[in-house]
Design a protein around this motif. Sequence first.
Motif, PDB file in Angstrom:
ATOM      1  N   HIS A  92       0.861  -1.186   0.000  1.00  0.00           N
ATOM      2  CA  HIS A  92       0.000   0.000   0.000  1.00  0.00           C
ATOM      3  C   HIS A  92       0.893   1.230   0.000  1.00  0.00           C
ATOM      4  N   THR A  93       0.700   2.102  -0.989  1.00  0.00           N
ATOM      5  CA  THR A  93       1.516   3.307  -1.085  1.00  0.00           C
ATOM      6  C   THR A  93       0.640   4.529  -1.332  1.00  0.00           C
ATOM      7  N   HIS A  94       1.297   5.690  -1.285  1.00  0.00           N
ATOM      8  CA  HIS A  94       0.667   6.947  -1.667  1.00  0.00           C
ATOM      9  C   HIS A  94       1.404   7.487  -2.900  1.00  0.00           C
ATOM     10  N   SER A  95       1.732   6.610  -3.828  1.00  0.00           N
ATOM     11  CA  SER A  95       2.496   6.998  -5.014  1.00  0.00           C
ATOM     12  C   SER A  95       1.742   8.077  -5.800  1.00  0.00           C
ATOM     13  N   THR A  96       2.475   9.110  -6.201  1.00  0.00           N
ATOM     14  CA  THR A  96       1.901  10.393  -6.611  1.00  0.00           C
ATOM     15  C   THR A  96       0.855  10.299  -7.717  1.00  0.00           C
ATOM     16  N   HIS A  97       1.196   9.666  -8.825  1.00  0.00           N
ATOM     17  CA  HIS A  97       0.273   9.672  -9.960  1.00  0.00           C
ATOM     18  C   HIS A  97      -0.947   8.792  -9.709  1.00  0.00           C
ATOM     19  N   SER A  98      -0.752   7.716  -8.984  1.00  0.00           N
ATOM     20  CA  SER A  98      -1.897   6.869  -8.629  1.00  0.00           C
ATOM     21  C   SER A  98      -2.846   7.605  -7.694  1.00  0.00           C
ATOM     22  N   VAL A  99      -2.281   8.341  -6.739  1.00  0.00           N
ATOM     23  CA  VAL A  99      -3.128   9.135  -5.844  1.00  0.00           C
ATOM     24  C   VAL A  99      -3.863  10.212  -6.644  1.00  0.00           C
ATOM     25  N   ALA A 100      -3.170  10.822  -7.614  1.00  0.00           N
ATOM     26  CA  ALA A 100      -3.822  11.844  -8.443  1.00  0.00           C
ATOM     27  C   ALA A 100      -5.035  11.256  -9.161  1.00  0.00           C
ATOM     28  N   VAL A 101      -4.904  10.041  -9.683  1.00  0.00           N
ATOM     29  CA  VAL A 101      -6.040   9.380 -10.330  1.00  0.00           C
ATOM     30  C   VAL A 101      -7.159   9.157  -9.329  1.00  0.00           C
ATOM     31  N   ASP A 126      -8.411  -5.307 -13.791  1.00  0.00           N
ATOM     32  CA  ASP A 126      -9.545  -4.413 -13.581  1.00  0.00           C
ATOM     33  C   ASP A 126      -9.378  -3.719 -12.230  1.00  0.00           C
ATOM     34  N   LEU A 127      -8.984  -2.457 -12.267  1.00  0.00           N
ATOM     35  CA  LEU A 127      -8.724  -1.691 -11.042  1.00  0.00           C
ATOM     36  C   LEU A 127     -10.033  -1.233 -10.420  1.00  0.00           C
ATOM     37  N   HIS A 151     -10.805  -8.309  -7.136  1.00  0.00           N
ATOM     38  CA  HIS A 151      -9.794  -7.368  -7.627  1.00  0.00           C
ATOM     39  C   HIS A 151      -8.533  -7.447  -6.765  1.00  0.00           C
ATOM     40  N   ALA A 152      -7.396  -7.786  -7.396  1.00  0.00           N
ATOM     41  CA  ALA A 152      -6.125  -7.791  -6.674  1.00  0.00           C
ATOM     42  C   ALA A 152      -5.589  -6.385  -6.476  1.00  0.00           C
ATOM     43  N   ALA A 153      -6.011  -5.457  -7.334  1.00  0.00           N
ATOM     44  CA  ALA A 153      -5.570  -4.067  -7.248  1.00  0.00           C
ATOM     45  C   ALA A 153      -6.769  -3.176  -6.927  1.00  0.00           C
ATOM     46  N   VAL A 154      -6.642  -2.411  -5.855  1.00  0.00           N
ATOM     47  CA  VAL A 154      -7.719  -1.548  -5.380  1.00  0.00           C
ATOM     48  C   VAL A 154      -7.151  -0.145  -5.198  1.00  0.00           C
ATOM     49  N   LEU A 155      -7.907   0.858  -5.621  1.00  0.00           N
ATOM     50  CA  LEU A 155      -7.489   2.248  -5.441  1.00  0.00           C
ATOM     51  C   LEU A 155      -8.429   2.907  -4.442  1.00  0.00           C
ATOM     52  N   LEU A 156      -7.858   3.431  -3.358  1.00  0.00           N
ATOM     53  CA  LEU A 156      -8.640   4.116  -2.330  1.00  0.00           C
ATOM     54  C   LEU A 156      -8.798   5.577  -2.721  1.00  0.00           C
ATOM     55  N   ALA A 157     -10.013   6.056  -2.800  1.00  0.00           N
ATOM     56  CA  ALA A 157     -10.253   7.436  -3.220  1.00  0.00           C
ATOM     57  C   ALA A 157      -9.517   8.418  -2.327  1.00  0.00           C
ATOM     58  N   ASN A 158      -8.842   9.393  -2.952  1.00  0.00           N
ATOM     59  CA  ASN A 158      -8.103  10.438  -2.240  1.00  0.00           C
ATOM     60  C   ASN A 158      -7.088   9.855  -1.259  1.00  0.00           C
ATOM     61  N   HIS A 159      -6.471   8.731  -1.631  1.00  0.00           N
ATOM     62  CA  HIS A 159      -5.592   8.036  -0.692  1.00  0.00           C
ATOM     63  C   HIS A 159      -4.464   7.293  -1.417  1.00  0.00           C
ATOM     64  N   GLY A 160      -4.781   6.234  -2.166  1.00  0.00           N
ATOM     65  CA  GLY A 160      -3.715   5.506  -2.855  1.00  0.00           C
ATOM     66  C   GLY A 160      -4.058   4.043  -3.080  1.00  0.00           C
ATOM     67  N   PRO A 161      -3.153   3.310  -3.746  1.00  0.00           N
ATOM     68  CA  PRO A 161      -3.421   1.921  -4.115  1.00  0.00           C
ATOM     69  C   PRO A 161      -3.094   0.911  -3.011  1.00  0.00           C
ATOM     70  N   VAL A 162      -3.864  -0.180  -3.024  1.00  0.00           N
ATOM     71  CA  VAL A 162      -3.590  -1.365  -2.219  1.00  0.00           C
ATOM     72  C   VAL A 162      -3.538  -2.532  -3.195  1.00  0.00           C
ATOM     73  N   ILE A 163      -2.395  -3.209  -3.249  1.00  0.00           N
ATOM     74  CA  ILE A 163      -2.212  -4.252  -4.257  1.00  0.00           C
ATOM     75  C   ILE A 163      -1.730  -5.534  -3.608  1.00  0.00           C
ATOM     76  N   ALA A 164      -2.431  -6.620  -3.894  1.00  0.00           N
ATOM     77  CA  ALA A 164      -2.066  -7.946  -3.403  1.00  0.00           C
ATOM     78  C   ALA A 164      -1.371  -8.728  -4.507  1.00  0.00           C
ATOM     79  N   GLY A 165      -0.378  -9.521  -4.119  1.00  0.00           N
ATOM     80  CA  GLY A 165       0.322 -10.364  -5.069  1.00  0.00           C
ATOM     81  C   GLY A 165       0.707 -11.683  -4.443  1.00  0.00           C
ATOM     82  N   LYS A 166       1.027 -12.655  -5.279  1.00  0.00           N
ATOM     83  CA  LYS A 166       1.485 -13.937  -4.739  1.00  0.00           C
ATOM     84  C   LYS A 166       2.784 -13.749  -3.958  1.00  0.00           C
TER      85      LYS A 166
END
Length: 210
Positions: A92-101, A126-127, A151-166
């Motif tokens: 889980h990050t607050h990476s800039t461009h993903s947060v902008a989206v 499918d995000l 969905h393995a990839a989730v984007l939290l509104a006004n926050h950032g992505p949460v991504i699960a992987g093997k």
Amino acid sequence: MRENEAREVLCRMGDLLYRRGLVHGSSGNLSVRLDDGWLVTPTNSSLGALDPAQLARLDASGRHIGGDPPSKEAFLHTCVYDVRPDAGAIVHTHSTHSVAVSCLDHQPGAPVLPPLTAYYVMRVGDLALVPYYRPGDERLAMAVKDVAVKHAAVLLANHGPVIAGKTLNDALYALEELEETAKLHFLLHGHPIRPLTPEQVAELGVVFKS
């Protein structure tokens, strides 16, 4: 993966994310699944300066049993693990461009990001977008849990992505692909775009199905 090895790998990944500019300050958190629980990065810690011995250790019920106190968003991780038994790690990050989206006014039913490249489709898929809740609000975990089933990839509104992987590497690759696609999205703003067609997306799912 043995616990000692998992501790070292998680710290190396935190440093990598920090050096690549995908996290900053004390933002973001990581976790790794163990046979009998999880390792989670501590609260208020920089991912660029993690100590393997201080990582928070949670038991199989999510109870803190060792190390520093876990991230206040540790419950986000355990909820995703509950519904994704194939997940071995979460980033889980607050990476800039993903947060902008995540701050854009998205129309209901429209894709959060268009399928601009094959690798976005293959690594992110499918995000899903989750409505805004304040950090630490357990309603956020419940909202993420509802969509993480599919969905393995989730984007939290006004926050950032949460991504699960093997693995942590799988989660990192998906995160990087999401961030680069978000950059493309803004670079292309105002220009006619030609995203992949539904047929092209479907073909990728058939050919590269894991």
